[in-house]
Scaffold this motif. Structure first.
Motif, PDB file in Angstrom:
ATOM      1  N   LEU A 122       1.222  -0.927  -0.009  1.00 39.76           N
ATOM      2  CA  LEU A 122       0.505  -0.266   0.259  1.00 39.76           C
ATOM      3  C   LEU A 122       0.878   1.334   0.250  1.00 39.76           C
ATOM      4  CD1 LEU A 122      -2.817  -1.078   2.659  1.00 39.76           C
ATOM      5  CD2 LEU A 122      -3.138  -1.468  -0.002  1.00 39.76           C
ATOM      6  N   ALA A 123       2.229   1.165   0.926  1.00 38.57           N
ATOM      7  CA  ALA A 123       3.123   2.343   0.974  1.00 38.57           C
ATOM      8  C   ALA A 123       3.345   2.539  -0.950  1.00 38.57           C
ATOM      9  CB  ALA A 123       3.699   2.191   1.632  1.00 38.57           C
ATOM     10  N   ALA A 124       3.947   1.049  -1.186  1.00 32.86           N
ATOM     11  CA  ALA A 124       4.187   1.732  -2.224  1.00 32.86           C
ATOM     12  C   ALA A 124       3.315   2.077  -3.894  1.00 32.86           C
ATOM     13  CB  ALA A 124       4.531   0.308  -3.018  1.00 32.86           C
ATOM     14  N   GLY A 125       2.504   2.048  -3.906  1.00 27.34           N
ATOM     15  CA  GLY A 125       1.774   2.404  -4.007  1.00 27.34           C
ATOM     16  C   GLY A 125       1.066   3.946  -4.327  1.00 27.34           C
ATOM     17  N   ALA A 126       0.754   3.914  -2.545  1.00 26.06           N
ATOM     18  CA  ALA A 126       0.897   5.098  -2.542  1.00 26.06           C
ATOM     19  C   ALA A 126       2.300   6.225  -3.101  1.00 26.06           C
ATOM     20  CB  ALA A 126       0.920   5.673  -1.178  1.00 26.06           C
ATOM     21  N   LEU A 127       3.465   5.431  -2.494  1.00 22.50           N
ATOM     22  CA  LEU A 127       4.741   6.169  -3.090  1.00 22.50           C
ATOM     23  C   LEU A 127       4.858   6.761  -4.552  1.00 22.50           C
ATOM     24  CD1 LEU A 127       6.343   6.121  -0.721  1.00 22.50           C
ATOM     25  CD2 LEU A 127       5.100   7.232  -0.164  1.00 22.50           C
ATOM     26  N   ALA A 128       3.543   5.708  -5.620  1.00 24.79           N
ATOM     27  CA  ALA A 128       4.404   5.914  -6.883  1.00 24.79           C
ATOM     28  C   ALA A 128       3.079   6.907  -7.508  1.00 24.79           C
ATOM     29  CB  ALA A 128       3.791   4.886  -7.312  1.00 24.79           C
ATOM     30  N   LEU A 129       2.294   7.625  -6.323  1.00 20.82           N
ATOM     31  CA  LEU A 129       1.583   9.153  -7.385  1.00 20.82           C
ATOM     32  C   LEU A 129       2.207   9.529  -7.698  1.00 20.82           C
ATOM     33  CD1 LEU A 129      -1.526   8.579  -4.682  1.00 20.82           C
ATOM     34  CD2 LEU A 129      -1.479   8.192  -7.368  1.00 20.82           C
ATOM     35  N   PRO A 130       2.662  10.608  -8.175  1.00 22.42           N
ATOM     36  CA  PRO A 130       2.871  11.828  -8.475  1.00 22.42           C
ATOM     37  C   PRO A 130       3.082  12.696  -7.236  1.00 22.42           C
ATOM     38  CG  PRO A 130       1.301  11.918 -10.262  1.00 22.42           C
ATOM     39  CD  PRO A 130       1.441  10.578  -8.928  1.00 22.42           C
ATOM     40  N   ALA A 181       4.235   2.220   7.260  1.00 18.75           N
ATOM     41  CA  ALA A 181       2.874   2.899   7.926  1.00 18.75           C
ATOM     42  C   ALA A 181       3.689   4.562   7.997  1.00 18.75           C
ATOM     43  CB  ALA A 181       1.535   2.594   8.488  1.00 18.75           C
ATOM     44  N   MET A 182       3.931   5.354   8.710  1.00 18.29           N
ATOM     45  CA  MET A 182       4.374   5.957   9.805  1.00 18.29           C
ATOM     46  C   MET A 182       4.988   6.917   8.627  1.00 18.29           C
ATOM     47  SD  MET A 182       4.813   5.346  13.610  1.00 18.29           S
ATOM     48  CE  MET A 182       3.771   4.491  14.521  1.00 18.29           C
ATOM     49  N   LEU A 205      -3.964   3.561   9.356  1.00 18.42           N
ATOM     50  CA  LEU A 205      -3.295   2.216   9.448  1.00 18.42           C
ATOM     51  C   LEU A 205      -1.524   1.840  10.097  1.00 18.42           C
ATOM     52  CD1 LEU A 205      -2.310   1.745   5.486  1.00 18.42           C
ATOM     53  CD2 LEU A 205      -3.761  -0.416   6.948  1.00 18.42           C
ATOM     54  N   SER A 206      -1.776   3.225  10.785  1.00 25.72           N
ATOM     55  CA  SER A 206      -0.363   3.527  11.303  1.00 25.72           C
ATOM     56  C   SER A 206      -0.928   3.206  12.648  1.00 25.72           C
ATOM     57  CB  SER A 206       0.334   4.890  11.354  1.00 25.72           C
ATOM     58  OG  SER A 206       0.838   4.928   9.743  1.00 25.72           O
ATOM     59  N   LEU A 207      -1.794   3.053  12.970  1.00 27.51           N
ATOM     60  CA  LEU A 207      -2.492   3.124  14.774  1.00 27.51           C
ATOM     61  C   LEU A 207      -2.639   2.105  14.496  1.00 27.51           C
ATOM     62  CD1 LEU A 207      -5.366   6.447  14.843  1.00 27.51           C
ATOM     63  CD2 LEU A 207      -2.678   6.105  15.714  1.00 27.51           C
TER      64      LEU A 207
END
Length: 281
Positions: A122-130, A181-182, A205-207
């Motif tokens: 999920l983090a990889a997907g979020a960080l793949a955003l421009p 997550a953080m 998700l971090s919580l």
């Protein structure tokens, strides 16, 4: 478009039913509805439009979380006939208790590893955003640092009471999930959609990952106290195991279920929405 919207509605409905079942002290039903929610969310992600690398990374993360939910449901059904072994733990041989407790730790560690891998995807997907260069990214960075400080202070209490290497060897998957997550939360402000669904989801998700770490560390510390008892610890352990530690445990479980499911859902929807907004601009 209608298919993806229908799957999203089904996912929300199943998530609400899972939280309601947890509130009504129906753990099996809560796990079942939680699994249905994640599977419907996975279908929504696969049926939606968006940047391919973002969509597939998010789908992999949701799929891994669904696998963890399915495994937890299987374990619960397997242990229904064994309920009560902790309640009557004082009458069971110490070696038997230690073996059973070690099995529980191994299962929780495996579930935490699945959570860590899901959060990584999920983090990889979020960080793949421009990156959009928004100043509000500073807000998510500050929030993530505050959350990390709180998490570090909470975890430091365990570091001083138990052997550090042994503790880290037991809890590292949950610790990894929380830190990833953080970290993703800190960077999400620059990639957030207009409604901020992505940062809110990563915060939840971090919580959830921090709670998973706390649960795993608590189970391991209980095992360690039994395996290496100090004076009087066995009697205290018997009381702790047989007596509820919360006045309203079903409320706590419902909150945990809501945080975990809402976090995954908001990250998935927010990442796809941000991807479409980036394409449109």
């Amino acid at each position: 478009m209608r298919l993806s919207f229908g799957l999203l509605v089904a996912s929300v409905a199943a998530g609400l039913l899972s939280v309601a079942a947890a509130l009504l002290a129906m753990p099996a039903a809560s796990l079942q509805f939680g699994l249905v929610m994640l599977l419907a969310l996975l279908g929504y992600v696969l049926a939606s439009r968006g940047v391919r690398r973002v969509r597939w990374a998010v789908a992999a993360g949701i799929g891994l979380l669904a696998v963890v939910a399915a495994v937890r449901l299987f374990w619960y059904q397997e242990q229904v006939d064994e309920a009560g072994w902790l309640t009557y733990g004082q009458g069971v041989a110490k070696t038997s208790m230690l073996a059973r407790w070690q099995e529980m730790i191994d299962r929780e560690r495996l579930a935490a590893l699945g959570l860590a891998l899901g959060v990584l995807c999920l983090a990889a997907g979020a960080l793949a955003l421009p990156s959009r260069g928004r100043r509000r990214g500073v807000a998510t960075t500050v929030l993530a640092l505050l959350l990390l400080a709180w998490f570090g202070l909470s975890a430091a209490r365990e570091f001083g009471r138990y052997p550090l290497i042994d503790l880290l060897g037991a809890v590292w998957p949950a610790l990894l999930a929380a830190l990833v997550a953080m970290g993703a939360l800190a960077l999400s402000g620059w990639r957030a959609d207009r409604r901020w669904l992505l940062p809110v989801g990563l915060f939840l998700l971090s919580l959830g990952a921090a709670r998973a770490y706390s649960d795993l560390a608590g189970v391991w510390s209980g095992w360690w106290n039994l395996a290496e008892p100090a004076d009087g610890v066995v009697l205290t352990l018997g009381v702790m195991v047989s007596t509820p530690t919360e006045d309203f445990p079903q409320v706590s479980r419902a909150i945990e279920a809501a945080i975990a499911l809402a976090g995954a859902g908001l990250v998935a929807v927010g990442a796809l929405r941000s991807s479409r907004e980036a394409d449109a601009s």
